[in-house]
Design a protein around this motif. Structure first.
Motif, PDB file in Angstrom:
ATOM      1  N   TYR A 199       0.615  -4.105   6.879  1.00 21.85           N
ATOM      2  CA  TYR A 199       1.592  -4.705   7.727  1.00 21.85           C
ATOM      3  C   TYR A 199       2.441  -5.515   6.954  1.00 21.85           C
ATOM      4  CZ  TYR A 199      -1.052  -2.281  11.405  1.00 21.85           C
ATOM      5  OH  TYR A 199      -1.853  -1.283  11.985  1.00 21.85           O
ATOM      6  N   LEU A 200       2.079  -6.578   6.031  1.00 26.77           N
ATOM      7  CA  LEU A 200       2.656  -7.386   5.403  1.00 26.77           C
ATOM      8  C   LEU A 200       3.523  -6.622   4.264  1.00 26.77           C
ATOM      9  CD1 LEU A 200       3.396 -10.261   4.399  1.00 26.77           C
ATOM     10  CD2 LEU A 200       1.419 -10.152   3.186  1.00 26.77           C
ATOM     11  N   THR A 202      -1.567   1.479   1.317  1.00 28.60           N
ATOM     12  CA  THR A 202      -2.916   1.437   1.143  1.00 28.60           C
ATOM     13  C   THR A 202      -3.208   1.544  -0.541  1.00 28.60           C
ATOM     14  OG1 THR A 202      -3.285   3.645   1.290  1.00 28.60           O
ATOM     15  CG2 THR A 202      -3.455   2.121   3.225  1.00 28.60           C
ATOM     16  N   TRP A 261       6.640  -5.115   5.782  1.00 31.53           N
ATOM     17  CA  TRP A 261       7.520  -6.004   6.126  1.00 31.53           C
ATOM     18  C   TRP A 261       8.105  -6.696   5.018  1.00 31.53           C
ATOM     19  CZ3 TRP A 261       8.177 -11.119   4.617  1.00 31.53           C
ATOM     20  CH2 TRP A 261       9.275 -11.826   5.392  1.00 31.53           C
ATOM     21  N   LEU A 280     -11.926  -4.943   5.086  1.00 32.29           N
ATOM     22  CA  LEU A 280     -11.455  -5.959   6.011  1.00 32.29           C
ATOM     23  C   LEU A 280      -9.720  -5.988   5.736  1.00 32.29           C
ATOM     24  CD1 LEU A 280     -11.843  -7.936   8.471  1.00 32.29           C
ATOM     25  CD2 LEU A 280     -12.408  -9.632   6.766  1.00 32.29           C
ATOM     26  N   LEU A 281      -9.591  -6.414   4.558  1.00 32.27           N
ATOM     27  CA  LEU A 281      -8.299  -7.128   4.124  1.00 32.27           C
ATOM     28  C   LEU A 281      -7.181  -6.048   4.163  1.00 32.27           C
ATOM     29  CD1 LEU A 281      -6.724  -9.872   3.275  1.00 32.27           C
ATOM     30  CD2 LEU A 281      -7.090  -9.039   0.917  1.00 32.27           C
ATOM     31  N   GLU A 282      -7.548  -4.726   3.563  1.00 37.46           N
ATOM     32  CA  GLU A 282      -6.481  -3.692   3.169  1.00 37.46           C
ATOM     33  C   GLU A 282      -5.911  -3.268   4.816  1.00 37.46           C
ATOM     34  OE1 GLU A 282      -6.379   0.381   0.969  1.00 37.46           O
ATOM     35  OE2 GLU A 282      -8.187  -0.199   1.777  1.00 37.46           O
ATOM     36  N   GLY A 283      -6.674  -3.124   5.866  1.00 36.55           N
ATOM     37  CA  GLY A 283      -6.136  -3.116   7.052  1.00 36.55           C
ATOM     38  C   GLY A 283      -5.296  -3.881   7.725  1.00 36.55           C
ATOM     39  N   LYS A 284      -5.248  -5.170   7.247  1.00 38.55           N
ATOM     40  CA  LYS A 284      -4.304  -6.177   7.681  1.00 38.55           C
ATOM     41  C   LYS A 284      -3.107  -6.520   6.865  1.00 38.55           C
ATOM     42  CE  LYS A 284      -7.650  -6.922  10.952  1.00 38.55           C
ATOM     43  NZ  LYS A 284      -7.389  -6.395  12.353  1.00 38.55           N
ATOM     44  N   VAL A 285      -3.472  -6.154   5.554  1.00 43.31           N
ATOM     45  CA  VAL A 285      -2.306  -6.449   4.657  1.00 43.31           C
ATOM     46  C   VAL A 285      -1.316  -5.535   4.592  1.00 43.31           C
ATOM     47  CG1 VAL A 285      -1.839  -6.760   2.221  1.00 43.31           C
ATOM     48  CG2 VAL A 285      -3.910  -7.910   3.158  1.00 43.31           C
ATOM     49  N   ILE A 302      -2.528  -5.060  -2.956  1.00 46.48           N
ATOM     50  CA  ILE A 302      -3.775  -5.522  -2.241  1.00 46.48           C
ATOM     51  C   ILE A 302      -4.744  -5.796  -3.363  1.00 46.48           C
ATOM     52  CG2 ILE A 302      -5.504  -4.384  -0.815  1.00 46.48           C
ATOM     53  CD1 ILE A 302      -3.486  -2.650   0.546  1.00 46.48           C
TER      54      ILE A 302
END
Length: 339
Positions: A154-155, A187, A158, A147-152, A192
């Motif tokens: 992008y952070l 990734t 950035w 769950l978290l890896e796919g969102k982080v 992460i």
């Protein structure tokens, strides 16, 4: 010469040496002291036995590697080319990333629960935070991996785009400003893994800080209000100085948990046996994750090398705890409270 005369006592008797007051220790006090001393001695004995066991089992690998064990980055015990340089750096980086997220969040959570939350909500939040500390690490690992890896990522991209001039945020081999650049380089990174470990250590740090903040003296709180301080002014002048030792102790307790975290890091990070200071880039390793990864398939000599790596982690944790205890003693909670 000034003398003090006690009513009903002759002057010559009052100049004698003061009477010594003694207390009689009861059986229950003797039992309590015996149990307390036995408990402390048992803890020291267990730590000594753990250290001796790791030293005994890892002595074969340490004799072969010598001092290069602490400077070699590669990990190939069967070829006599192994060391913990990359492992220790990776372990520290994961822990530092975790604390950079966990400490501010824990301070805010502890202050809200102890100072702002209503009574009924306060009890609910305390139960929830304590419950988070009881969640198994494999659950956090699954949460981070799926769950978290796919969102982080992008952070991470950035941060690499705008802070890439800082070496720790640089990502080699890709231009973060290129919209067609692959995202796979972000990734399975130390960043992460550190965020997942932060979720695990935040409840522990927050619980310690909350208990210390709630014990700030009521008289000093009321004195700050009487002098015209606002709520935040009172917290800044009384609660935070009083809880300084607890904040340091909670942080170091979380650091000890972060240094030894195994399953969550093992499930997320991609093993790379080289010193990588770029926390946003794919790859990294920690001592505990290496032991979990290779323990089942290691040869006898490889198992000895893993024990030696565990000894290095054990000694590093002892040094961190010793430094933390020294800092806490010198900044005891409430010693420098500014009423």
């Amino acid at each position: 010469m000034v003398t003090t005369t006690i009513p009903g006592v002759a002057a010559e008797e009052s100049t004698e040496a003061p009477r010594q007051i003694t207390t009689r220790v009861g059986p229950s006090d003797h039992v309590f002291r015996l149990i307390a001393r036995a408990g402390g001695a048992a803890v020291l004995l267990i730590m000594l036995l753990v250290g001796c066991f790791l030293l005994y089992r890892g002595s074969t690998a340490l004799q072969v590697a010598g001092w290069s064990f602490f400077t070699t980055e590669a990990w190939d015990p069967d070829s006599n080319n192994f060391g913990v340089a990359a492992l220790l750096v990776g372990t520290v980086l994961v822990a530092m990333v975790a604390l950079s997220f966990a400490v501010p969040l824990a301070i805010g959570t502890a202050l809200y629960i102890s100072e702002y939350a209503p009574g009924r909500l306060q009890r609910t939040l305390v139960s929830l935070v304590d419950l988070m500390a009881a969640v198994p690490s494999v659950v956090y690992g699954l949460l981070g991996a799926y769950l978290l890896e796919g969102k982080v990522i992008y952070l991470a991209r950035w941060l690499s785009t705008w802070l890439g001039w800082i070496p720790i945020f640089r990502v080699d081999g890709v231009d973060p400003r290129d919209p067609l650049a692959t995202m796979s380089v972000y990734t399975s990174s130390t960043f992460i893994a550190g965020m997942v470990v932060a979720m695990m250590v935040t409840p522990i740090i927050s619980s310690v800080m909350r208990e210390v903040f709630s014990q700030a003296p009521v008289g000093e709180r009321e004195g700050a209000y009487a002098l015209g301080a606002t709520k935040w002014g009172m917290i800044r002048a009384v609660v935070l100085p009083f809880g300084r030792g607890g904040m340091i102790g909670g942080t170091m307790l979380g650091l000890g948990r972060a240094l030894g975290e195994t399953i969550a890091v093992y499930m997320i990070i991609t093993p790379v046996f080289e010193i990588k200071w770029q926390v946003l880039q794919n790859g990294g390793i920690s001592v505990s994750a290496l032991i979990a990864q290779q323990y089942g398939e290691a040869s006898d000599f490889g198992l000895s090398a893993l024990m030696a790596a565990g000894l290095a982690l054990f000694l590093m944790t002892l040094v961190v705890n010793f430094i933390a205890s020294t800092i806490i003693v010198r900044s005891r909670s409430g010693a420098e409270s500014e009423a």
